[in-house]
Motif scaffolding. Structure first.
Motif, PDB file in Angstrom:
ATOM      1  N   ASP A   1       0.885  -1.204  -0.065  1.00 39.41           N
ATOM      2  CA  ASP A   1       0.062   0.020   0.023  1.00 39.41           C
ATOM      3  C   ASP A   1       0.899   1.159  -0.046  1.00 39.41           C
ATOM      4  O   ASP A   1       0.329   2.464  -0.028  1.00 39.41           O
TER       5      ASP A   1
ATOM      6  N   SER B   1      -1.676   3.933   1.407  1.00 37.08           N
ATOM      7  CA  SER B   1      -3.099   3.951   1.056  1.00 37.08           C
ATOM      8  C   SER B   1      -3.456   2.703   0.456  1.00 37.08           C
ATOM      9  O   SER B   1      -2.628   2.216  -0.685  1.00 37.08           O
TER      10      SER B   1
ATOM     11  N   GLN C   1      -5.995   2.637  -1.552  1.00 35.68           N
ATOM     12  CA  GLN C   1      -6.636   3.229  -2.474  1.00 35.68           C
ATOM     13  C   GLN C   1      -5.558   3.533  -3.816  1.00 35.68           C
ATOM     14  O   GLN C   1      -4.371   3.677  -3.466  1.00 35.68           O
TER      15      GLN C   1
ATOM     16  N   VAL D   1      -6.768  10.757  -5.655  1.00 35.97           N
ATOM     17  CA  VAL D   1      -7.330   9.144  -5.027  1.00 35.97           C
ATOM     18  C   VAL D   1      -8.205   8.841  -5.897  1.00 35.97           C
ATOM     19  O   VAL D   1      -9.436   9.294  -5.933  1.00 35.97           O
TER      20      VAL D   1
ATOM     21  N   SER E   1     -10.630   5.381  -5.586  1.00 39.06           N
ATOM     22  CA  SER E   1     -11.161   4.456  -4.644  1.00 39.06           C
ATOM     23  C   SER E   1     -12.244   3.626  -5.320  1.00 39.06           C
ATOM     24  O   SER E   1     -13.326   4.114  -5.674  1.00 39.06           O
TER      25      SER E   1
ATOM     26  N   ASN F   1     -15.179   1.725  -2.751  1.00 38.17           N
ATOM     27  CA  ASN F   1     -15.004   2.246  -1.178  1.00 38.17           C
ATOM     28  C   ASN F   1     -15.247   3.675  -0.942  1.00 38.17           C
ATOM     29  O   ASN F   1     -14.211   4.233  -1.575  1.00 38.17           O
TER      30      ASN F   1
ATOM     31  N   ILE G   1     -12.313   7.332   2.197  1.00 37.81           N
ATOM     32  CA  ILE G   1     -10.987   7.493   1.664  1.00 37.81           C
ATOM     33  C   ILE G   1      -9.816   7.703   2.910  1.00 37.81           C
ATOM     34  O   ILE G   1     -10.042   8.535   3.806  1.00 37.81           O
TER      35      ILE G   1
ATOM     36  N   GLN H   1     -16.474   3.608  -8.854  1.00 39.44           N
ATOM     37  CA  GLN H   1     -15.178   4.148  -8.539  1.00 39.44           C
ATOM     38  C   GLN H   1     -15.117   5.635  -8.338  1.00 39.44           C
ATOM     39  O   GLN H   1     -15.506   6.579  -8.996  1.00 39.44           O
TER      40      GLN H   1
END
Length: 830
Positions: free
Chosen positions: A595, A610, A612, A623, A625, A628, A631, A821
């Protein structure tokens, strides 16, 4: 009590000691003669200095940037197979994964499908793509052909070139056409070469061309001369090393490759275990090009080699064919990188790093097929390649695994490229050997890195227990670790020895180096490989004091030994040197390393954690994701005044990291599905797409090739499903991925009767990215055609995929899921 005065105790002690020694698997390396002589100044390449005085060069061992050793990491994306609106995002994702050179074929048939009419517009706009590479400080390596392969129709030749014949030789008419194509490329690249301050640093000529004969070499040198005459003046010229290359010439750098599978192989059964997963001197994967070239030699003797060991086709995945449908997972590809880097490769080049989609031409479809007298049938559109970044820009687990090794290469590759390669006294020679651990050492005879890979595709490797190394260095013998380790099945790792950490000598570590964060007190980041306890032996010589959080410190004869007992964001070793300088060592978990993202942003080098997807630019952090809406991004050092237009950021601390969290509105988009019996309302009633010109004479009932068409047409036994896509499906989202879980031979999606996405069933869901088609859906409806899979089809599937389907013709939609997304922009308030 002195046990040696008691015979029975002495005997028991000796027996116990001998048992311990017998259980330990010691791998011995003789590293005293590992220096590699370096030849320089002999390669006849192009202009290698830009207006800023920056330089690029190569010697016989490694590449250099501004006179210093450089480890390039190169990833392939075909700009013309990716929508123009997604180029920037794709470049940023590749850069965030540690790619610093982007490669791309320039497919002739895409740009001059009809003779004399060149198309550099839209998704073919090479110049616009290069401008984005320059904007984001990424180099570009042009693969200019003229023959490319790339699973494109005619290998990239326009039909009219094929019809004239005499290709790939010094035929005047053929070369005249090539020169016009090269001239067009030269105009597109003009002003964007490295010498101009631009990103273009290389040109690969041809592909899979035998040039160890006089005629073959003359043709390659003719092509190079023509490229130079077209203005293509670059620091590096290359050519694929297989099937055979002249390695005494100084004009072209041979590049090599290795793939996890061979979907182009004619067999429809399980293939033999691949030698690519063994450390050693093998550079040319004997399976590459075997569909077109047949079997070819395996070169293992590289004495007197005149070029850096460079790769251009390390398989980032594999494109499936109609008759072979392997599933490629992260270890299948990342293990190849550990093996080839450990075996001496000094440029990692991936094919593909980013998948894409074939366009449909004006006159024909543009994929490789048996209709064009090639051995394989590929999907008409999908060129996903099961790569780290998929056809729709989605990230796969391999993307994160790659980022770990690439971060190491970006950070410490300048040391690595100067090191020779050594192998242990006892090493496996066959891929089915499960008794011996696979490893190699890159070293200068004093310091270096141990590369380990306990992985073989399609073979379950056992845990290798009680592993210890004996390194015969120029000055003495280093044995480590003190406590033997277990290397778990499937694990790859890099372990350093005598590694300089800003004046601190790390004698060895059972943790893998990740990166260095520049600061007044530099931070070296390591992580504990899966199943291995992270320990560090720090040479006492330069040390005044050692402190450890999340671990313990013990004193040895000539070292301080630190056990990182609780890897994580606060597992920190602080070392004060005798000159007063401080060096810090952070030990992360393996998952945290997966990550981890290193970037220079907001005026400083930073490490982020992260799960993400992060992208970095001068303006901030993006970012993405998937699925999810919560964040979370952790950063070291902390970022002052971080803000987002997507919501309020909540800041906390996590060890030495600042943790930033925000929540965006959750979306749960759905697609309504209904089976359709009458497809006439869904047919293409407008301008027809060119049909796929399949040649039925080369297909059989056992291997008929894909049955769907570019324009929706009925197929016997097929089933049809309408997918009703909501009008506001992308509201508040960056994209949405429709996951189609089906059983059958092929799946094909149509909008207004025109093919927009396709899939050869392999056991994995078919994915469709909505953003690309948001303006194409009439009434927001897609029609899915599932062609049945029958027993007579001779197709290779991974074990367990086809067996449940035997005995019946299967065409079935099991489920449709939409995965949202989200995207968030993080900026620093001024």
């Amino acid at each position: 009590m002195n046990i040696f005065k008691h015979p029975l105790l002495t005997l028991l002690f000796c027996l116990a000691w001998q048992a311990a020694i017998a259980q330990t698997q010691t791998y011995t390396f003789d590293l005293r003669q590992t220096e590699v002589p370096v030849i320089s100044g002999h390669l006849k390449l192009g202009t290698n200095r830009n207006p800023k005085g920056e330089t690029l060069d190569a010697n016989s061992l490694y590449f250099t940037k501004n006179g210093k050793p450089w480890y390039p990491v190169m990833g392939e994306i075909h700009f013309s197979r990716v929508p123009r609106e997604q180029w920037e995002e794709s470049i940023l994702k590749m850069k965030a994964a540690g790619i610093d050179v982007i490669a791309s074929y320039i497919f002739w048939i895409y740009h001059e499908e009809e003779e004399g009419t060149f198309d550099w517009s839209g998704n073919n706009d090479l110049r616009a793509f290069l401008e984005l590479c320059r904007k984001h400080d990424v180099f570009f390596f042009s693969r200019i052909g003229p023959w490319a392969h790339g699973e494109v129709r005619n290998g990239g030749f326009p039909d009219w070139v094929v019809q004239r014949g005499n290709t790939r030789r010094n035929d005047p008419a053929y070369l005249a056409s090539v020169q016009k194509f090269y001239n067009e490329i030269g105009r597109q690249l003009s002003g964007l070469y490295f010498k101009d301050g631009g990103p273009v640093i290389g040109a690969q000529l041809e592909n899979e061309f035998r040039f160890n004969s006089q005629a073959g070499l003359e043709h390659m040198l003719t092509l190079k001369k023509m490229a130079v005459e077209a203005g293509i003046d670059v620091p590096f010229y290359s050519a694929t090393g297989w099937p055979a290359s002249n390695q005494k010439q100084d004009e072209l750098i041979p590049v090599w490759g290795a793939y996890p599978e061979a979907p182009w192989d004619k067999k429809t059964t399980k293939l033999a275990l691949s030698q690519n997963y063994l450390f050693g001197s093998l550079r040319n994967d004997p399976a590459i090009g075997s569909d077109l070239l047949g079997s070819h030699e395996q070169q293992t003797d590289f004495k007197g080699y005149r070029y850096p060991y460079a790769t251009a086709e390390m398989g980032g995945g594999n494109q499936i064919t109609y008759h072979r449908r392997p599933i490629i997972e992260a270890p299948d590809v990342t293990a190849l990188t550990y093996v080839k880097v450990g075996s001496g490769a000094n440029l990692m080049g991936y094919y593909m790093f980013h998948g894409g989609s074939n366009p449909i031409g004006k006159n024909t479809t543009l994929q490789e097929s048996k209709a064009t007298k090639y051995p394989n049938d590929y999907p008409i559109i999908s060129y996903d390649f099961l790569s780290p970044l998929g056809e729709w820009g989605q990230t796969r687990p391999s993307y994160h695994d790659y980022r770990v090794i690439h971060t190491f290469l970006n950070e410490f590759g300048d040391r690595l490229v100067q090191y020779g390669t050594a192998f242990p006294d006892n090493m496996p020679e066959k891929p089915n050997n499960t008794d011996l651990l696979r490893m190699a050492v890159r070293t200068n005879g004093t310091s270096g890195f141990v590369f380990i890979s306990n992985f073989q595709r399609q073979l379950t490797m056992p845990d290798i227990q009680n592993v210890q190394l004996e390194l015969k260095l120029k000055e003495g013998v280093l044995r480590f670790p003190e406590q033997p380790i277990t290397v778990k099945s499937g694990v790859q790792m890099v372990l350093p020895f005598n590694m300089d950490l800003d004046g601190l000598n790390l004698q060895y570590a059972t943790a893998q180096p990740l990166c260095r964060i520049a600061a007044a007190e530099p931070l070296y980041v390591f992580f504990a490989p899966e199943g291995v306890a992270a320990t560090y032996n720090l040479d006492k010589t330069a040390i005044r004091a050692v402190e450890a959080k999340g671990g313990s410190v013990s004193e040895k004869v000539n070292a301080w030994q630190v056990a990182a007992e609780k890897p994580g964001t606060n597992c920190l070793v602080s070392v004060t040197l005798k000159d007063g300088k401080k060096v810090n060592i952070l030990t992360l978990t393996h998952q945290q390393a997966l990550d981890a993202w290193k970037a220079e942003v907001f005026g400083a080098e930073r490490l982020f954690i992260s799960n993400q997807d992060l992208m970095f630019s001068n303006n901030g952090i993006r970012v993405q994701s998937t699925a999810n809406p919560d964040i979370t991004v952790k950063a070291y050092p902390a970022i002052k005044s971080l803000e987002s237009s997507s919501g309020k950021i909540h800041s906390t601390t996590d060890g030495i990291f600042a943790s930033y969290k925000l929540k965006v509105p959750a979306h749960k988009p759905e697609v309504k599905v209904k089976e359709v019996k009458d497809i006439s309302p869904y047919l293409n009633k407008g301008q027809q797409l060119p049909p796929d010109d399949r040649n039925s004479t080369v297909n059989t009932p056992a291997s008929p090739g894909p049955q769907y068409q570019t324009n929706l047409a009925p197929v016997e036994g097929a089933r049809y499903y309408e997918l009703q896509v909501p009008n506001n499906i992308l509201k508040g989202l960056n994209d949405a991925f429709i996951k189609v879980d089906y059983l059958g031979d092929t799946g094909a999606a149509y909008a207004n009767g025109k093919l927009i996405a396709d899939n050869f069933y392999s056991g994995l869901p078919m994915t469709i990215g909505v953003r690309r088609f948001r303006n194409l859906l009439p009434g927001n409806k897609l029609l899915l055609q599932v062609v049945p899979l029958t027993d007579e089809r001779q197709i290779y599937f991974e074990e367990g995929i086809r067996e449940p389907l035997k005995g019946r013709a299967v065409a079935e939609l099991k489920a449709v899921q939409v995965v949202p997304q989200y995207v968030v922009e993080l900026k620093q308030r001024r």
